[in-house]
Design an enzyme around this catalytic site. Structure first.
Site, short mmCIF file in Angstrom:
data_model
loop_
_atom_site.label_atom_id
_atom_site.label_comp_id
_atom_site.label_asym_id
_atom_site.label_seq_id
_atom_site.Cartn_x
_atom_site.Cartn_y
_atom_site.Cartn_z
N GLY A 182 -10.49 7.67 -0.64
CA GLY A 182 -9.33 7.08 -0.82
C GLY A 182 -9.56 5.94 -1.30
O GLY A 182 -8.77 5.43 -1.62
N HIS A 183 -10.15 5.23 -1.54
CA HIS A 183 -10.18 3.89 -2.05
C HIS A 183 -9.37 3.17 -3.50
O HIS A 183 -9.46 3.85 -4.45
CB HIS A 183 -11.57 3.41 -2.51
CG HIS A 183 -11.60 1.27 -2.35
ND1 HIS A 183 -13.18 1.22 -2.17
CD2 HIS A 183 -10.76 0.51 -1.87
CE1 HIS A 183 -12.32 -0.29 -2.00
NE2 HIS A 183 -11.05 -1.11 -1.54
N TYR B 23 -3.27 5.03 6.86
CA TYR B 23 -2.74 3.73 7.25
C TYR B 23 -1.78 3.59 6.59
O TYR B 23 -0.24 3.19 6.74
CB TYR B 23 -3.78 2.56 6.89
CG TYR B 23 -2.58 1.15 7.09
CD1 TYR B 23 -2.02 0.50 7.61
CD2 TYR B 23 -2.45 0.47 5.87
CE1 TYR B 23 -1.12 -0.88 8.00
CE2 TYR B 23 -1.96 -0.90 5.62
CZ TYR B 23 -0.94 -1.52 6.79
OH TYR B 23 -0.74 -2.07 6.12
N GLU C 98 0.64 -1.20 0.12
CA GLU C 98 -0.27 0.24 -0.17
C GLU C 98 0.53 0.91 -0.25
O GLU C 98 0.25 2.15 -0.21
CB GLU C 98 -1.06 0.46 1.44
CG GLU C 98 -1.91 -1.28 1.29
CD GLU C 98 -3.20 -1.09 2.19
OE1 GLU C 98 -3.10 0.18 2.47
OE2 GLU C 98 -3.79 -1.87 1.86
P1 NAD Z 1 -2.91 -7.67 12.98
O1 NAD Z 1 -3.33 -5.81 12.91
O2 NAD Z 1 -3.43 -8.84 12.72
O3 NAD Z 1 -2.02 -7.61 13.85
C1 NAD Z 1 -0.82 -6.67 14.50
C2 NAD Z 1 -0.69 -6.85 16.30
O4 NAD Z 1 0.80 -6.09 16.88
C3 NAD Z 1 -1.22 -7.05 16.99
O5 NAD Z 1 -1.32 -8.99 17.97
C4 NAD Z 1 -1.23 -5.79 17.98
O6 NAD Z 1 -1.78 -6.16 19.19
C5 NAD Z 1 -0.07 -5.46 18.18
N1 NAD Z 1 0.42 -3.94 18.25
C6 NAD Z 1 -0.16 -3.11 18.07
N2 NAD Z 1 0.58 -2.04 18.26
C7 NAD Z 1 1.61 -2.58 18.86
C8 NAD Z 1 2.47 -1.38 19.72
N3 NAD Z 1 2.40 -0.89 19.64
N4 NAD Z 1 3.58 -2.21 20.62
C9 NAD Z 1 3.36 -3.58 19.89
N5 NAD Z 1 2.04 -4.29 19.43
C10 NAD Z 1 1.31 -3.94 18.83
O7 NAD Z 1 -1.65 -7.01 12.13
P2 NAD Z 1 -1.61 -7.89 10.73
O8 NAD Z 1 -2.51 -8.08 9.94
O9 NAD Z 1 -1.48 -9.57 10.94
O10 NAD Z 1 -0.07 -7.22 9.87
C11 NAD Z 1 0.81 -7.03 10.51
C12 NAD Z 1 2.13 -6.49 10.10
O11 NAD Z 1 2.21 -6.70 8.16
C13 NAD Z 1 1.95 -4.70 10.00
O12 NAD Z 1 2.52 -4.10 10.24
C14 NAD Z 1 1.30 -4.98 8.63
O13 NAD Z 1 1.15 -2.76 7.94
C15 NAD Z 1 2.12 -5.63 7.63
N6 NAD Z 1 1.09 -6.45 6.26
C16 NAD Z 1 -0.18 -6.91 6.52
C17 NAD Z 1 -0.91 -7.50 5.63
C18 NAD Z 1 -2.03 -7.76 5.73
O14 NAD Z 1 -2.63 -8.08 4.45
N7 NAD Z 1 -2.62 -8.10 6.62
C19 NAD Z 1 -0.18 -6.99 4.53
C20 NAD Z 1 1.28 -6.83 4.06
C21 NAD Z 1 2.19 -6.19 5.14
O1 DAU Z 2 -2.49 -4.72 0.62
C1 DAU Z 2 -1.46 -5.49 2.01
C2 DAU Z 2 -2.99 -4.64 2.66
O2 DAU Z 2 -3.99 -5.47 2.59
C3 DAU Z 2 -2.08 -4.52 4.35
O3 DAU Z 2 -0.97 -3.75 4.26
C4 DAU Z 2 -2.95 -3.62 5.71
O4 DAU Z 2 -3.03 -4.37 6.23
C5 DAU Z 2 -4.20 -4.56 5.48
O5 DAU Z 2 -5.67 -5.28 5.57
C6 DAU Z 2 -4.59 -5.06 3.77
O6 DAU Z 2 -5.73 -3.88 3.64
P1 DAU Z 2 -6.91 -3.30 2.44
O7 DAU Z 2 -7.51 -2.95 2.81
O8 DAU Z 2 -6.34 -4.53 1.13
O9 DAU Z 2 -7.68 -5.13 3.42
P2 DAU Z 2 -9.10 -5.34 3.33
O10 DAU Z 2 -9.44 -6.90 3.86
O11 DAU Z 2 -10.00 -4.34 4.23
O12 DAU Z 2 -10.00 -4.97 1.97
C7 DAU Z 2 -10.07 -5.84 0.98
C8 DAU Z 2 -11.15 -5.12 -0.13
O13 DAU Z 2 -11.46 -5.56 0.21
C9 DAU Z 2 -10.37 -3.54 0.12
O14 DAU Z 2 -9.95 -3.48 -1.64
C10 DAU Z 2 -11.51 -2.49 0.69
C11 DAU Z 2 -12.65 -3.68 -0.22
N1 DAU Z 2 -13.86 -4.59 1.13
C12 DAU Z 2 -12.91 -4.61 2.57
C13 DAU Z 2 -13.99 -4.52 3.68
C14 DAU Z 2 -13.22 -5.23 4.73
C15 DAU Z 2 -15.02 -4.55 1.23
O15 DAU Z 2 -15.33 -4.11 -0.15
N2 DAU Z 2 -16.12 -4.81 2.15
C16 DAU Z 2 -15.15 -5.09 3.38
O16 DAU Z 2 -16.34 -5.13 4.25
#
Ligand code: NAD
Ligand code: DAU
Length: 343
Positions: free
Chosen positions: A277-278, A152, A128
């Site tokens: 801003g999607h 974010y 992102e």
């Molecule tokens: P998540 O929200 O599921 O988990 C975040 C964890 O961080 C939680 O356990 C929370 O308690 C902990 N946390 C939050 N603030 C904290 C702080 N100040 N100190 C210590 N711990 C803290 O997140 P996720 O989806 O597992 O993502 C993990 C990482 O990977 C993030 O940095 C995110 O930006 C990155 N990321 C996520 C995705 C995705 O698709 N989920 C994709 C690419 C990168």
């Molecule tokens: O691309 C990596 C990112 O993916 C990570 O950095 C973020 O931590 C993680 O949250 C995720 O971000 P997105 O915004 O892409 O994920 P989300 O699951 O929130 O949404 C995925 C897509 O679906 C996005 O285009 C928004 C849409 N959406 C999401 C929700 C929650 C819907 O249409 N309906 C919904 O209810």
């Protein structure tokens, strides 16, 4: 790189808990998990390994300088997952994103610099930070400019820049990975796939933002974990590596796949107001990590989504505790207290 002990921050979240399981299964490292247990942190994600002698949980925040300085002196590497991670929450309230993702990363970097033992600071970032692609634009490369569109994404891009500065200015051995959208076990049901899955199981309406034609590149979380470990052990200091699933799908396609797998009607789909801003499309060019380190995603979407659906079906009590809110008391109820914040 020869590592003995690794500090994982944010290990009670979705990817962090999958990564800790992956490390315990595939390495002999000792792991310290520092997690603040925000709403996204769930100790139940790691309950099966809680008594493993190679695993230690520390309850605390990455912004706690004294705590993280002590922890950094005891480890060979840090993998920094800790973050506020949900775009919609950042639109309503950006402050916690700046506190954790920016300030917290800076405190952790300073602590890492004070450690004589530390050999790698691996920062987990996201696609992102690059912004949004048009339909026929080439996938993001590591050299592309940072053009974040949500609070974010802006906080993650900021953290990437201060990690880079710590390397350039202070010589800290850092690596950054940027990955696309993950899915799989233990994902908090605010994100598209678990939310859709649970609503579909419950025969509730499925909110789809805008026209549902936004595209994400989906990666099964275990493949991401393997990519992170590959970069940690073999990546070059100071480099950025894109990771991705090479699996671009519209949101509607994802939702319809889940409905079909669960034998639920498409009439459950409910179009709702678009996210401000999607971002329209994400796609990752992963040639660098493939050519340099030989990593590529292995799980195709059909197999990954079917494993994910099975997991949510067989772990109903896990997501029901999240919906009811009782998951937040899980550790205290299990052990009668929270763990000490020091080693
Ligand atoms: P998540 O929200 O599921 O988990 C975040 C964890 O961080 C939680 O356990 C929370 O308690 C902990 N946390 C939050 N603030 C904290 C702080 N100040 N100190 C210590 N711990 C803290 O997140 P996720 O989806 O597992 O993502 C993990 C990482 O990977 C993030 O940095 C995110 O930006 C990155 N990321 C996520 C995705 C995705 O698709 N989920 C994709 C690419 C990168
Ligand atoms: O691309 C990596 C990112 O993916 C990570 O950095 C973020 O931590 C993680 O949250 C995720 O971000 P997105 O915004 O892409 O994920 P989300 O699951 O929130 O949404 C995925 C897509 O679906 C996005 O285009 C928004 C849409 N959406 C999401 C929700 C929650 C819907 O249409 N309906 C919904 O209810």
């Amino acid at each position: 790189m020869d590592l003995k002990r690794v500090l994982v921050t944010g290990g009670c979240g979705f990817i962090g808990s999958n990564f800790i399981h992956y490390l315990l299964e595939n390495t002999d490292y000792e792991i310290i998990n520092l997690d603040a247990l925000t709403y996204a942190g769930n100790t139940e994600n790691l309950v099966d390994i809680d008594r493993d002698p190679r695993y230690r949980f520390v309850h605390g925040r990455i912004e706690d300088a004294d705590l993280v300085t002590g922890l950094c002196s005891r480890v060979d590497a840090i993998v920094n997952f800790a973050a506020e991670s949900h775009v919609d929450r950042s639109i309503s309230h950006a402050d916690p994103f700046i506190t954790t993702n920016v300030l917290g990363t800076q405190v952790l970097l300073d602590a890492a610099r004070s450690s004589e033992r530390l050999r790698c600071f691996l920062h987990i970032s996201t696609d992102e930070v690059y912004g949004s692609l048009g339909p026929s634009e080439a996938p993001f490369k590591e050299s592309d400019p940072l053009l974040p569109n949500s609070p974010y994404a802006a906080s993650k891009a900021s953290s990437d820049l201060i990690v880079r500065a710590a390397s350039k200015t202070h010589g800290l051995p850092v690596i950054i990975t940027r990955c696309s959208n993950n899915y799989g076990p233990y994902q908090f049901p605010e994100k598209l796939i678990p939310l859709t899955l649970i609503n579909a199981l419950e025969r509730r309406p499925l909110p789809v933002y805008g026209d549902g034609e936004n595209i994400r590149d989906w990666i099964y979380v275990k493949d991401h974990c393997e990519g992170i470990l590959t970069v940690l052990e073999h990546g070059r200091e100071g480099e950025i590596y894109n990771l991705g699933g090479e699996c671009e799908l519209t949101n509607l396609r994802v939702v319809k796949t889940i409905l079909a797998a669960l034998n639920r009607p498409e009439s459950l789909i409910t179009f709702v107001r678009d996210r401000p801003g999607h971002d329209r499309r994400y796609a990752m060019d992963i040639d660098k990590v493939r050519q340099e380190l030989g990593w590529r995603p292995k799980t195709d979407f059909a197999s990954g989504i079917s494993q994910t659906i099975d997991w949510y079906r067989t772990h109903e009590s896990w997501w029901r505790r999240i919906i009811s809110g009782s998951y937040r008391d899980y550790y205290r109820l299990q052990y009668g207290r929270y763990p000490e914040a020091v080693l």
